[in-house]
Design a protein around this motif. Structure first.
Motif, PDB file in Angstrom:
ATOM      1  N   ASN A 126      57.254  14.937  13.964  1.00 25.79           N
ATOM      2  CA  ASN A 126      56.578  16.370  14.482  1.00 25.79           C
ATOM      3  C   ASN A 126      55.241  16.568  13.647  1.00 25.79           C
ATOM      4  O   ASN A 126      54.907  17.693  13.304  1.00 25.79           O
ATOM      5  CB  ASN A 126      57.374  17.531  14.823  1.00 25.79           C
ATOM      6  CG  ASN A 126      56.649  18.385  15.493  1.00 25.79           C
ATOM      7  OD1 ASN A 126      55.778  18.310  16.309  1.00 25.79           O
ATOM      8  ND2 ASN A 126      57.284  19.720  15.405  1.00 25.79           N
ATOM      9  N   VAL A 127      54.525  15.515  13.148  1.00 25.55           N
ATOM     10  CA  VAL A 127      53.050  15.528  12.362  1.00 25.55           C
ATOM     11  C   VAL A 127      52.105  14.731  12.993  1.00 25.55           C
ATOM     12  O   VAL A 127      52.599  13.824  13.691  1.00 25.55           O
ATOM     13  CB  VAL A 127      53.514  15.254  10.681  1.00 25.55           C
ATOM     14  CG1 VAL A 127      54.508  15.942  10.416  1.00 25.55           C
ATOM     15  CG2 VAL A 127      53.841  13.571  10.776  1.00 25.55           C
ATOM     16  N   PRO A 128      50.701  15.014  12.804  1.00 29.49           N
ATOM     17  CA  PRO A 128      49.524  14.170  13.174  1.00 29.49           C
ATOM     18  C   PRO A 128      49.848  12.845  12.639  1.00 29.49           C
ATOM     19  O   PRO A 128      50.389  12.472  11.479  1.00 29.49           O
ATOM     20  CB  PRO A 128      48.520  14.953  12.851  1.00 29.49           C
ATOM     21  CG  PRO A 128      48.994  16.148  12.248  1.00 29.49           C
ATOM     22  CD  PRO A 128      50.500  15.924  11.752  1.00 29.49           C
ATOM     23  N   MET A 129      49.383  11.845  13.249  1.00 31.20           N
ATOM     24  CA  MET A 129      49.135  10.433  12.926  1.00 31.20           C
ATOM     25  C   MET A 129      47.632  10.104  12.482  1.00 31.20           C
ATOM     26  O   MET A 129      46.967  10.541  13.596  1.00 31.20           O
ATOM     27  CB  MET A 129      49.610   9.392  13.912  1.00 31.20           C
ATOM     28  CG  MET A 129      49.860   7.871  13.534  1.00 31.20           C
ATOM     29  SD  MET A 129      48.245   7.248  13.864  1.00 31.20           S
ATOM     30  CE  MET A 129      48.481   6.793  15.732  1.00 31.20           C
ATOM     31  N   LYS A 169      51.673  13.976   7.305  1.00 35.12           N
ATOM     32  CA  LYS A 169      50.988  13.151   8.052  1.00 35.12           C
ATOM     33  C   LYS A 169      51.609  11.603   7.945  1.00 35.12           C
ATOM     34  O   LYS A 169      51.943  11.212   6.806  1.00 35.12           O
ATOM     35  CB  LYS A 169      49.520  13.418   7.555  1.00 35.12           C
ATOM     36  CG  LYS A 169      48.393  12.816   8.431  1.00 35.12           C
ATOM     37  CD  LYS A 169      47.037  13.381   7.883  1.00 35.12           C
ATOM     38  CE  LYS A 169      46.842  14.942   8.528  1.00 35.12           C
ATOM     39  NZ  LYS A 169      45.640  15.549   8.037  1.00 35.12           N
ATOM     40  N   ILE A 200      52.702   5.998  15.852  1.00 32.38           N
ATOM     41  CA  ILE A 200      52.714   7.282  16.477  1.00 32.38           C
ATOM     42  C   ILE A 200      54.242   7.809  17.188  1.00 32.38           C
ATOM     43  O   ILE A 200      54.384   8.957  17.132  1.00 32.38           O
ATOM     44  CB  ILE A 200      51.890   7.178  17.847  1.00 32.38           C
ATOM     45  CG1 ILE A 200      51.495   8.164  18.701  1.00 32.38           C
ATOM     46  CG2 ILE A 200      52.515   6.172  18.850  1.00 32.38           C
ATOM     47  CD1 ILE A 200      50.566   9.144  17.988  1.00 32.38           C
ATOM     48  N   PHE A 201      55.127   6.837  17.006  1.00 28.28           N
ATOM     49  CA  PHE A 201      56.341   7.423  17.495  1.00 28.28           C
ATOM     50  C   PHE A 201      57.019   7.956  16.166  1.00 28.28           C
ATOM     51  O   PHE A 201      57.917   8.561  16.283  1.00 28.28           O
ATOM     52  CB  PHE A 201      57.307   5.987  17.907  1.00 28.28           C
ATOM     53  CG  PHE A 201      56.870   5.896  19.547  1.00 28.28           C
ATOM     54  CD1 PHE A 201      57.614   6.732  20.337  1.00 28.28           C
ATOM     55  CD2 PHE A 201      56.284   5.140  19.821  1.00 28.28           C
ATOM     56  CE1 PHE A 201      57.103   6.730  21.896  1.00 28.28           C
ATOM     57  CE2 PHE A 201      56.132   4.971  21.417  1.00 28.28           C
ATOM     58  CZ  PHE A 201      56.472   5.722  22.119  1.00 28.28           C
ATOM     59  N   ALA A 219      55.319   9.579  14.061  1.00 29.45           N
ATOM     60  CA  ALA A 219      54.813  10.871  13.780  1.00 29.45           C
ATOM     61  C   ALA A 219      55.435  11.814  14.948  1.00 29.45           C
ATOM     62  O   ALA A 219      55.562  13.027  14.584  1.00 29.45           O
ATOM     63  CB  ALA A 219      53.493  10.734  14.260  1.00 29.45           C
ATOM     64  N   ALA A 220      55.741  11.293  16.154  1.00 33.00           N
ATOM     65  CA  ALA A 220      56.319  12.002  17.105  1.00 33.00           C
ATOM     66  C   ALA A 220      57.778  12.435  16.685  1.00 33.00           C
ATOM     67  O   ALA A 220      57.865  13.587  16.873  1.00 33.00           O
ATOM     68  CB  ALA A 220      56.526  11.296  18.372  1.00 33.00           C
TER      69      ALA A 220
END
Lengths: 190, 190
Positions: free
Chosen positions: B73-76, B53, B66-67, B69-70
């Protein structure tokens, strides 16, 4: 948008008569892959429009707006929300009344980041009574910028925001449209 | 990160002795392409670490986080900032003192979004005195989550945040490190 509706059904929590909590994928915990797909979808929905800039309001609008801006290859500007403001010649300021919190906030954008003739796309997470969007439209108006359209993640069709924007002739696209909450379940509009 | 340093030189504004304004590409107007490259770079810098996370604080941390996390490949999850709070059993809360604003805010994360044993990467826009990062670390600690590292967009090496994190043995990666401001110009650390 099918994957968003499915996600709302799976993870959204209906509270009371008209509140939908989506804090596990949109406005507290955020799913970046979903945000990316939403950003791409906004770009597709407003394809053919010349867009110079994406506008939103902090904080929940930022994630969908930045991916829309990425897909459109333009800057994103997020308005700052303030409880109290000192009037300034450096910023455009609009009042935004929150029905949920029953208080008025101010949103502001630095004049350096919005210019006459710019064509802007407004993005926000929810459309209910349309207060935040109206505030951003007032700011665009003050800057003599043109609002090309409004992109909404989740619209509650039974509240007055959409009708108000339709009356003004604004091009609104919502990724999910909720017609009602029935027995704690979300009913989507066609 | 070369493109970030170049952008700071081109668009950053030094105010007074220790303030750098980057509101035209990072924390008011935001450049989505730069955010994407920064997110990819954070993922590269923490490659090999298992990360469940990404945590940040609203609002300026959201776009870089958010980028990241993208890319991972996990939630933010972004912590909410509040001036006043009512203690709640539903949220983890930490105090964050702002030296610039000379006031204490609270940051909070819903307990549903941070769990025991989760490995988290903290992302923030600036590292100066380290108050926001420390608040997020306290929250991770309260949740028995593990802080894998801290990713910072712009670090001011002459303020005490970095030294404090180094002392705690935290793995910190900053995309741009500013050693000083001289004659209104930014001097980067090696």
């Amino acid at each position: 948008m099918k994957i968003l509706e499915d996600r709302i059904k799976k993870d959204g929590r209906v509270l009371g008569e008209d509140v939908l909590k989506v804090d596990n994928f949109l406005n507290h915990q955020v799913d970046p892959q979903l945000m990316q797909e939403m950003g791409d979808e906004f770009a597709r929905l407003f394809d053919g429009e010349k867009i110079d800039k994406v506008l939103t309001v902090e904080s929940s609008g930022i994630a969908p707006a930045i991916f829309a801006a990425a897909a459109l290859n333009v800057p994103m500007v997020f308005a700052r929300k303030k409880k109290s403001i000192t009037l300034s010649s450096e910023s455009y300021i609009a009042d935004v009344y929150s029905f949920t919190k029953q208080e008025t906030n101010h949103v502001m954008i630095d004049k350096r980041f919005l210019h006459e003739g710019e064509r802007v796309l407004i993005i926000d997470d929810f459309l209910a009574n349309g207060q935040a969007v109206t505030g951003l439209m007032e700011i665009a108006d003050a800057a003599n910028a043109e609002v090309v359209g409004v992109g909404i993640v989740i619209e509650k069709t039974f509240q007055k925001g959409r009708a108000m924007l339709d009356e003004k002739g604004v091009h609104v696209e919502s990724l999910a449209r909720i017609a009602a909450f029935e027995d704690g379940q979300v009913v989507f509009a066609d």
